[in-house]
Structure formats: C-alpha cells, structure tokens
Design an enzyme around this catalytic site. Sequence first.
Site, mmCIF file in Angstrom:
data_model
loop_
_atom_site.group_PDB
_atom_site.id
_atom_site.type_symbol
_atom_site.label_atom_id
_atom_site.label_comp_id
_atom_site.label_asym_id
_atom_site.label_seq_id
_atom_site.Cartn_x
_atom_site.Cartn_y
_atom_site.Cartn_z
ATOM 1 N N HIS A 28 -18.066 -9.364 -26.860
ATOM 2 C CA HIS A 28 -17.937 -8.255 -25.928
ATOM 3 C C HIS A 28 -18.503 -6.945 -26.462
ATOM 4 C CE1 HIS A 28 -16.260 -6.657 -22.269
ATOM 5 N NE2 HIS A 28 -15.579 -5.725 -22.903
ATOM 6 N N ASP B 296 -18.754 -13.883 -25.291
ATOM 7 C CA ASP B 296 -17.802 -12.882 -24.827
ATOM 8 C C ASP B 296 -16.650 -13.539 -24.066
ATOM 9 O OD1 ASP B 296 -16.462 -10.716 -23.774
ATOM 10 O OD2 ASP B 296 -18.255 -9.717 -23.010
ATOM 11 N N SER C 204 -18.218 -2.818 -19.639
ATOM 12 C CA SER C 204 -17.062 -3.633 -19.283
ATOM 13 C C SER C 204 -16.545 -3.209 -17.908
ATOM 14 C CB SER C 204 -16.004 -3.526 -20.375
ATOM 15 O OG SER C 204 -15.026 -4.530 -20.249
#
Length: 720
Positions: free
Chosen positions: A692, A657, A571
């Site tokens: 995610h 995501d 991320s």
Amino acid sequence: MRAIWMFLAAIATPLVAPSPLLAQQKDPALTSPTPALPAAPVAEKRPHETVLHGKTLSDPYHWLKDESYPVIDDQDVLDYVKAENAYFDAAMKPHAALVETLFQEMKGRIKEADSSVPQKDGDWIYWVEYEEGAEYKKWYRKPVAGGEAVLILDEVSMAKDKEYFRLSDVAVSPNGKLMAYAVDDNGSERFEVRFTDLTTGKALPDVIPGTLSSLVWTANSDALLYGLANENWRTDNVRLHKLGTPLSEDKLLYKEADIGFGVGIGKTAADNYIVIATGDNETSEVYLLPADNPEAKPLLVSARKKGREYSVDEREGTLYIYTNDEHANFRVATASLAKPGVWKTLIPGSDATYITGLAIFRDYFVLEAREQGVDQVDIRRYDAPLTSGRIQFPETTYVAGLGDNPEYHQDKLRLDYESMVTPDTVFDFDVAGKKLETLKVQEIPSGYTKDEYVTELVSMPARDGTPVPVSLVYKKGTPRDGSAPMHLYVYGSYGYRVPPGFSTTRLSLVDRGMIYAIAHVRGGDDLGRAWYLAGKTTARKNTFNDFIDVAKGLIAANYASAGKISIEGRSAGGQVMGVVYNEAPELWGAVLAGVPFVDVINTMVDETLPLTPGEWPEWGNPITDKAAFDFMLSYSPYDNVTAKAYPPMLVSAGLNDPRVTYWEPAKWVAKLRATRTNDAQLLLRTNMGAGHAGKSGRWGALREDAEEFAFVLTQLGMEE
C-alpha cells in the site's frame, strides 16, 4: 518500560516489458498522444454481471482480480499489469532527465548521515542512525551508566538484496535483555516476528510467522503477546508465546467473534496492565490483563455500545478513559478497577476544544487537542485537572504533538513540531520550568531559508455555505493573479487530518513557482469530530463537493486557474481523485491517484477481503442496506466512468497491497481507456513487489515522488 515502535513506508519492483498475449491495438476512438509512444495496453472485456438489490451491474474487467489472491499467478492478469508498467516506462522515458533532476534535488535536501535524538528508556539510551547513502536505519543503544554504543538491529543488512523491506514493531523486554521485532519483505503486511538476545547479540530460535499486531512483553520478560492474521488477513485474536516453547503450545487469550472488529494490544503507561482493544471504525471495547499474570481472566472495562469509542490507561489503581460517549469531541473520565464500567467525568467534552489524545504520566497527564484546527498540548496536574497548562509554540499555525516519551516518569516531555515553512523540530519541554528546549531541527544540506516562503490558512465556501479550511505555502514573489499553477492535496476520510506540516519534497514544486495547497475537507477531523462525521457514510458527498468547491474558491480568489491545478490523493484520498475526475474534469491539469479506493461497490460487497467488514461503519454496508448500495453506486468512481474528455492522470498500485487491492486501479484504468473520448496521458504504475505504501527505503520512495512530480510538471507545461 514501554515498547519501542517503528513504522516504515513500503515498496515496489522493476517494470517489465509488455506481453505479446495482450491486445496492443489502439482503441480506434483514440490517437497516440506522442508519436514515439507505443500503443497503450487494451484490456480484454469479459462478460461478468452481479445482481444487487434488483440492479444488474456489468463488470467486464472483473477478470483482473486473480481468484487465487493473495497469491497472484494468473498469467493474463500479470501480462496486463506488466504491459501497463512497460507503457508507463515508455511514457516517462522522454522525461528521464527531469526525473533525475527532481530526484537529486529531493535527495540533496536530506541529510544522508543522520540520527534521531537519543532517548532514555529504563537503563538504556536508544536511537537510530542512517549511514551515508543507506536506504535503511540501524538501531543502537548504550547504558545510561556509561559504556559503548551497541548495534541492536541492522535494517541495512536485513534488507540486503530484497526488493522490499519493512520493519514494523520493535519491542525490548522490561528487563532490557531481549528484543522482538516484526518484518515484512514483500509489502503484503504479513509479518514474521523474530527475537534477539541483547546480552549476546544472537538470534533466538523462536520465530512467529503470519502476525499482524503489536508486540507486547509480559512483566517478567519471558513471554510475548501477539496476534495472528486469520484467513481473511484480519487480526481477531491475542496469543501468548512463552520463549523456548513450540508455537503449537501458544495460548489463545482472546478471540473476537465479530468479523468487523479488529483486535489490538498494548500496555498501560505504568506497565502494570496489558490492554486488549477490539473494535471497528466507530465502536470499541477494552479488556485489561495483569502484565505479571497474562493468563488471568481478562477484566472487561465496559461492554461495547454501537457508536461509542473509548481507550483506557491506568495510574495507581484509577482508570483514565478517553471517550466520545457524551460529546463528539471526546471527554476524559475516571473509574476504579473495582467498578471499571462506572465512569465519572474528569475533563468534559467541549464544542470549542477537540481532545485528540490522552497520555498518562506519574505526576501529570497530557491532553493533545485541537482548537480551530490548530494543535494544542496541555499538561494537567492530577490535583487540579481543570487548570490548563498549555504549551506555547512559536507560530500561530503549526503541527505539534507528543514525541517519544517511553517512561512513566518524565521530567521533560519530548515534543515534535513543524509548520508549512518550519522544518521538523524536536523539543524537550521542562515540565517544572515550563521552558522549551530545541534538541534538533531538520537539516537541509542543499540549503533552505524560511523567510523566502509564505504560508497562509484561508477558508473557501462549500456549496452549502460551510467554510472549508485550506493550508497554502508558496515562494515569496509567486504571482497572486491566477497565473501560478497549483498543486492541491486531499485525504478526507476516517477522521484523519492531513497535517499542515513541512515537506522537503514539496519544495521541488514550490521553488518552480507552484502554490501548494491542502484542502481540509469534511471527512477528516480538522475542525473536530463533527467535521469527520459530516463526511462519513450518507454524508460522504460533502467530502467530494468540498474539494471541488475549494478549487473553485481558490480560482475565484486568484490563487489558481482552471486547467492549471494538479491534484493528488492516496488510498481513500484516491477515491476523492476518482470522484472529482468524473465530476469536474475541466478543473484539473494533472491528477495523481495513489493506490486509489475506486471500485467501491465490488470491494464493499466482498466480505472476504481483509478490510471490508471493518469498513462498513465508515462507508455503509451495500450487502444488507439498499439505500447504502444506491448511495455508494452514485459516486463509486469505477461505476461512474462515462464517455467524456478526461485530464491527464498517473495512477499507482501495489501488487501485494492488502488495503486497496491492485485490481481496483487496474480495472479503473482499463475502463477509462475504453470509455473516454480524448487521448490525454493515462498511466498506471504497479509496484510488483510492494504494498500500500509504495517503495521501501528512503531513496526508492523518493524516486517515485520524483516520477510523480515530473508527470505533474510535464502535464502543466513546466518541464525544464
């Protein structure tokens, strides 16, 4: 009764064959790294330009963003993503035996039939269990007064035949008779709330789709507060649903006007008030509602002030406020319900002690804090708030904090504890007797001996002279002459510290002779709030520089050598991967970039995306601020790809995501393939039914870990 909370990881899908519609010819500048490997997908370039602050940005892979998102049905987009998945499959196929070996190792360290430590909450004792071989949990409770265990929530059956399953909030009503819970079955974080009558075990007809919030019961157990996601998939509201009534009759209790603010809900410790909290990454505002009268006018604690964060709890009519208004490391203040905005310091802020949390109980309150990067848990009495009651833990470097403490009156505090060499441990701390009682130590069925491993906390100098902490773990006997390969992990954003805790997965690298390291770079809050601020917005490059300088420092100290360091970040940590991939490619032997935030400019100018407006305080607003635009453009990984030799890299993404959209990694990989000058392995794995966090279920997620570690080991020449 406090809500029971649960957060799970997320999921993925099968990888599919390449589409004949995609160009499969190899870039003539490159050669295939493996003769048997098919040609890598080549994404078509389609002209697309954006003008910002007088500068024209070319984005030939813009078309990979499906314009109908969050629906993804553009066939060209799907063909490209599927072709990359097929290429990933083909590249990893020769290493299938290693992947399976790693998977079985990792699985062998996990106790398959396992359960949490039971905890009392009201008239019931709650716990969760994994059955042998199961991917998901089962939730149980039994009466405190005695009786049989009752299965109240069966994730195994709910997840059956689903590619992805995630259970979010689980909330039992104050009377213990009803349960609300939220599920997501595709990784998009679009949750559906369902209800169960716990007295009969039957589902209630009430269903609330499209939620994105905590679930909070009213005091009389007949209504639930929740938040719906708006069209941009942000929570800007709080609603009240009375059981048995149509959703059309749900009452709007709060609506946030600022598109950058998100809204959350909770309860105070004594369950007297419902908390409505709104804010972004640097500013907050809190309202209170009586739990027995949620339709009353909300009580504003203190109006928002830019840059001020605060949270609120209540005890016997006194508000306890945790805030950074006078010191970056936070203080604790009190106020009366009659004058909630007049705050009086209870615990002052300190340069030495970073207060990371405040928990209120009937007879005492607990400060969670950090000193020199080490966790502290400090019990304070209301009649002597400045007298420390710090809990002493058995090691000098560790991770510790409050565990599951659902009741307002707790004679014993449930604590979680671990270190780089100590498996996860659950303690109860007897508050009166001041003694730690070990309730459970994580069991490792395949065997683990703590004394065979070494952990260190060292510091490496950044280029501006700042010492940057690094946590290390390795097996005794591992060479310290620079010959041992290293795996270096980072996050470095949002004031989140990567805790130097235990990992059974990590042992598959460490047992093969690798040194595992965590770089506690600026941007996290490892050394206090100032450490976070020193890696935020216009100071963001400190994060990237720290990571590169840590690697160079470890090389100079003979912990590692250039080209034999694998690196990993997810991320925002994936953004770090992108920057250091561009700036210091010669240092890395392999790169794992998980759901990486790499298309910084294009994402931060698209205010329709779920997270963008709330992210402007973290990164800057390139729409309105030319200086922020220029600064972001100077490091944005996608915008800074150049014609050079890049090291091997595995990139992961989730098609659903909502945080880092799938097209960011897809565009990045496409541009790298077309621009780089060498043929190092470059792979993109997109989970077609996940979000995610990757695959859901403990074994699905573990197999992804095995694939990533297999990639690292093969690129470093360590394949068995």
